[in-house]
Design a protein around this motif. Sequence first.
Motif, PDB file in Angstrom:
ATOM      1  N   GLU A  67     -30.195  19.121  -2.458  1.00  0.00           N
ATOM      2  CA  GLU A  67     -31.171  20.186  -2.283  1.00  0.00           C
ATOM      3  C   GLU A  67     -31.819  20.484  -3.627  1.00  0.00           C
ATOM      4  N   VAL A  68     -33.159  20.635  -3.587  1.00  0.00           N
ATOM      5  CA  VAL A  68     -33.893  21.003  -4.796  1.00  0.00           C
ATOM      6  C   VAL A  68     -34.736  22.217  -4.432  1.00  0.00           C
ATOM      7  N   THR A  69     -34.480  23.328  -5.124  1.00  0.00           N
ATOM      8  CA  THR A  69     -35.237  24.550  -4.893  1.00  0.00           C
ATOM      9  C   THR A  69     -36.092  24.825  -6.120  1.00  0.00           C
ATOM     10  N   GLY A  70     -37.065  25.702  -5.979  1.00  0.00           N
ATOM     11  CA  GLY A  70     -37.880  26.075  -7.126  1.00  0.00           C
ATOM     12  C   GLY A  70     -39.353  26.063  -6.789  1.00  0.00           C
ATOM     13  N   THR A  71     -40.182  25.902  -7.857  1.00  0.00           N
ATOM     14  CA  THR A  71     -41.626  25.907  -7.698  1.00  0.00           C
ATOM     15  C   THR A  71     -42.208  24.648  -8.322  1.00  0.00           C
ATOM     16  N   GLY A  72     -43.343  24.240  -7.817  1.00  0.00           N
ATOM     17  CA  GLY A  72     -44.018  23.080  -8.392  1.00  0.00           C
ATOM     18  C   GLY A  72     -43.845  21.839  -7.542  1.00  0.00           C
ATOM     19  N   THR A  73     -44.236  20.718  -8.148  1.00  0.00           N
ATOM     20  CA  THR A  73     -44.173  19.407  -7.498  1.00  0.00           C
ATOM     21  C   THR A  73     -43.296  18.507  -8.356  1.00  0.00           C
ATOM     22  N   ALA A  74     -42.475  17.668  -7.692  1.00  0.00           N
ATOM     23  CA  ALA A  74     -41.531  16.840  -8.450  1.00  0.00           C
ATOM     24  C   ALA A  74     -41.376  15.455  -7.833  1.00  0.00           C
ATOM     25  N   GLU A  75     -40.853  14.561  -8.655  1.00  0.00           N
ATOM     26  CA  GLU A  75     -40.399  13.248  -8.163  1.00  0.00           C
ATOM     27  C   GLU A  75     -38.891  13.365  -8.015  1.00  0.00           C
ATOM     28  N   ILE A  76     -38.377  12.991  -6.839  1.00  0.00           N
ATOM     29  CA  ILE A  76     -36.943  13.130  -6.564  1.00  0.00           C
ATOM     30  C   ILE A  76     -36.367  11.764  -6.225  1.00  0.00           C
ATOM     31  N   SER A  77     -35.311  11.383  -6.946  1.00  0.00           N
ATOM     32  CA  SER A  77     -34.595  10.126  -6.690  1.00  0.00           C
ATOM     33  C   SER A  77     -33.193  10.481  -6.229  1.00  0.00           C
ATOM     34  N   TYR A  78     -32.709   9.789  -5.197  1.00  0.00           N
ATOM     35  CA  TYR A  78     -31.366  10.082  -4.697  1.00  0.00           C
ATOM     36  C   TYR A  78     -30.736   8.832  -4.100  1.00  0.00           C
ATOM     37  N   LEU A  79     -29.413   8.837  -4.059  1.00  0.00           N
ATOM     38  CA  LEU A  79     -28.651   7.739  -3.476  1.00  0.00           C
ATOM     39  C   LEU A  79     -28.441   8.039  -2.005  1.00  0.00           C
ATOM     40  N   ALA A  80     -28.797   7.069  -1.147  1.00  0.00           N
ATOM     41  CA  ALA A  80     -28.579   7.220   0.300  1.00  0.00           C
ATOM     42  C   ALA A  80     -27.738   6.060   0.791  1.00  0.00           C
ATOM     43  N   ARG A  81     -27.945   5.601   2.013  1.00  0.00           N
ATOM     44  CA  ARG A  81     -27.090   4.602   2.636  1.00  0.00           C
ATOM     45  C   ARG A  81     -27.320   3.183   2.119  1.00  0.00           C
ATOM     46  N   SER A  82     -27.967   2.986   1.039  1.00  0.00           N
ATOM     47  CA  SER A  82     -28.187   1.663   0.489  1.00  0.00           C
ATOM     48  C   SER A  82     -26.852   1.104   0.006  1.00  0.00           C
ATOM     49  N   GLU A  83     -26.431  -0.024   0.595  1.00  0.00           N
ATOM     50  CA  GLU A  83     -25.129  -0.602   0.243  1.00  0.00           C
ATOM     51  C   GLU A  83     -25.129  -1.224  -1.148  1.00  0.00           C
ATOM     52  N   ASP A  84     -26.321  -1.550  -1.669  1.00  0.00           N
ATOM     53  CA  ASP A  84     -26.362  -2.125  -3.002  1.00  0.00           C
ATOM     54  C   ASP A  84     -26.471  -1.058  -4.086  1.00  0.00           C
ATOM     55  N   GLY A  85     -26.517   0.206  -3.679  1.00  0.00           N
ATOM     56  CA  GLY A  85     -26.486   1.305  -4.638  1.00  0.00           C
ATOM     57  C   GLY A  85     -27.832   1.643  -5.239  1.00  0.00           C
ATOM     58  N   THR A  86     -28.936   1.106  -4.704  1.00  0.00           N
ATOM     59  CA  THR A  86     -30.237   1.453  -5.252  1.00  0.00           C
ATOM     60  C   THR A  86     -30.673   2.826  -4.756  1.00  0.00           C
TER      61      THR A  86
END
Length: 152
Positions: A67-86
């Motif tokens: 979760e990312v709260t706040g104001t403005g616009t951002a680029e968000i990177s996160y780990l999901a179900r990618s088995e290779d860890g990308t």
Amino acid sequence: MPSNELAENAARKENENERTAGSPRRRGLLIAAGALLACSGLVGYGMLDTDERPKPRAVPTAEVTYEVTGTGTAEISYLARSEDGTATVEKAVTLPWKKSVRAPLGKTPTVAVVLDGKGGQATCTLAIHGKHVQRATALGEYGRTTCTGASG
């Protein structure tokens, strides 16, 4: 010609006629048998030499909420179900933002936030299996923050 010779010649011709009359049938049977063997061999080869490989075993996962709260616009990177860890990257996200995913065990769940040139304020939080793990804040133009936690 004596009648014995005539009888022998007639018998000889009859034997030759029988042999040549049966010959095309025999040849046909031999050709059919050869074709059948060749087809059987190709089918057998195809069954034994397949390109199918065993499917990889499913990677165990953990439920992760970013979760990312706040104001403005951002680029968000996160780990999901990618088995290779990308990482998965979402650009120009208007805050607030929230995402629940299944992340592979053994990979460290991470959410990274980078504010755009207009600045603002962003706070990331990370929960694994519903349990809060980390919180961090970014401020200003191109402010950055990262939240990580162990999923194992």
